[in-house]
Scaffold this active site. Structure first.
Site, PDB file in Angstrom:
ATOM      1  N   ARG A  65      -9.639  -1.929   5.187  1.00  0.00           N
ATOM      2  CA  ARG A  65     -10.891  -1.805   5.928  1.00  0.00           C
ATOM      3  C   ARG A  65     -11.587  -0.467   5.721  1.00  0.00           C
ATOM      4  O   ARG A  65     -12.789  -0.361   5.958  1.00  0.00           O
ATOM      5  CB  ARG A  65     -10.659  -2.147   7.404  1.00  0.00           C
ATOM      6  N   GLU A  91       2.417   0.886  13.830  1.00  0.00           N
ATOM      7  CA  GLU A  91       2.737   0.434  15.182  1.00  0.00           C
ATOM      8  C   GLU A  91       3.776  -0.678  15.136  1.00  0.00           C
ATOM      9  O   GLU A  91       4.599  -0.814  16.022  1.00  0.00           O
ATOM     10  CB  GLU A  91       1.484  -0.160  15.840  1.00  0.00           C
TER      11      GLU A  91
END
Length: 193
Positions: free
Chosen positions: A72, A109
């Site tokens: 992205r 994460e």
């Protein structure tokens, strides 16, 4: 540093950018509130405003490299690079770049990953920024900083569209100034997984 703290307080563009981002609960795994910037890309004005804010910030800073983190960061990085007269350098996932690369592993994460950079894409002494869509733990940005510094670049700042509210604590992990446009949105609707 959030954009609102840097002269953009009350700027209606920031609210429009935030509202253009869709939240998808439990993607890619349960418990993650995925901030989907593809809906931002569908909104011409919000997308342009996003790029314009970054271009305004970096226009007169003598940046020669805009490094975008896959995937992205590729959505914003090339436009920012064109806007400030810099080259765009992709920081890619493993085995995506042909030719000689250097690699840096990092923790996410929800797992681990690796970034790669073409050898020779960035020259020693070049001033660089790193762009991505979101920073949460700072691991990906930190890996990008390490890659660029290993080839002798000066990483001036890291930037992203979305940053978690305690992002200031992540600046220490990244080791560079961090510029963030908006905080993550909460899910106001449920989107299918």
């Amino acid at each position: 540093m959030f954009a609102e703290e840097n002269g953009l307080k009350g700027d209606p563009r920031l609210q429009a950018i935030s509202q253009a981002i869709r939240v998808v609960p439990h993607f890619p795994i349960h418990g993650i509130m995925f901030q989907d910037i593809t809906t931002l890309l569908l909104d011409h004005k919000a997308f342009k405003d996003t790029v314009d804010i970054f271009v305004d910030r970096y226009r007169d800073t003598h940046i020669s490299v805009v490094a975008g983190i896959e995937a992205r960061g590729f959505m914003f990085g090339p436009s920012i690079a064109l806007g400030i007269g810099a080259k765009f350098v992709p920081l890619r996932k493993p085995r995506k770049l042909p030719g000689e690369v250097i690699s840096e592993k990092y923790a996410l994460e929800y797992g681990t990953d690796c970034l790669e950079l073409h050898v020779g894409a960035v020259q020693p002494g070049e001033r660089a920024i790193i762009i991505d869509d979101l920073v949460a733990t700072g691991g990906t940005m930190s890996a990008g900083v390490k890659l660029l510094e290993r080839v002798g670049a000066e990483v001036v700042e890291c930037a992203c569209v979305i940053g978690v509210p305690d992002v200031k604590g992540q600046c220490r992990r990244i080791g560079k100034p961090l510029y963030v446009l908006v905080e993550p949105r909460k899910a106001d609707k449920c989107y299918p997984d």
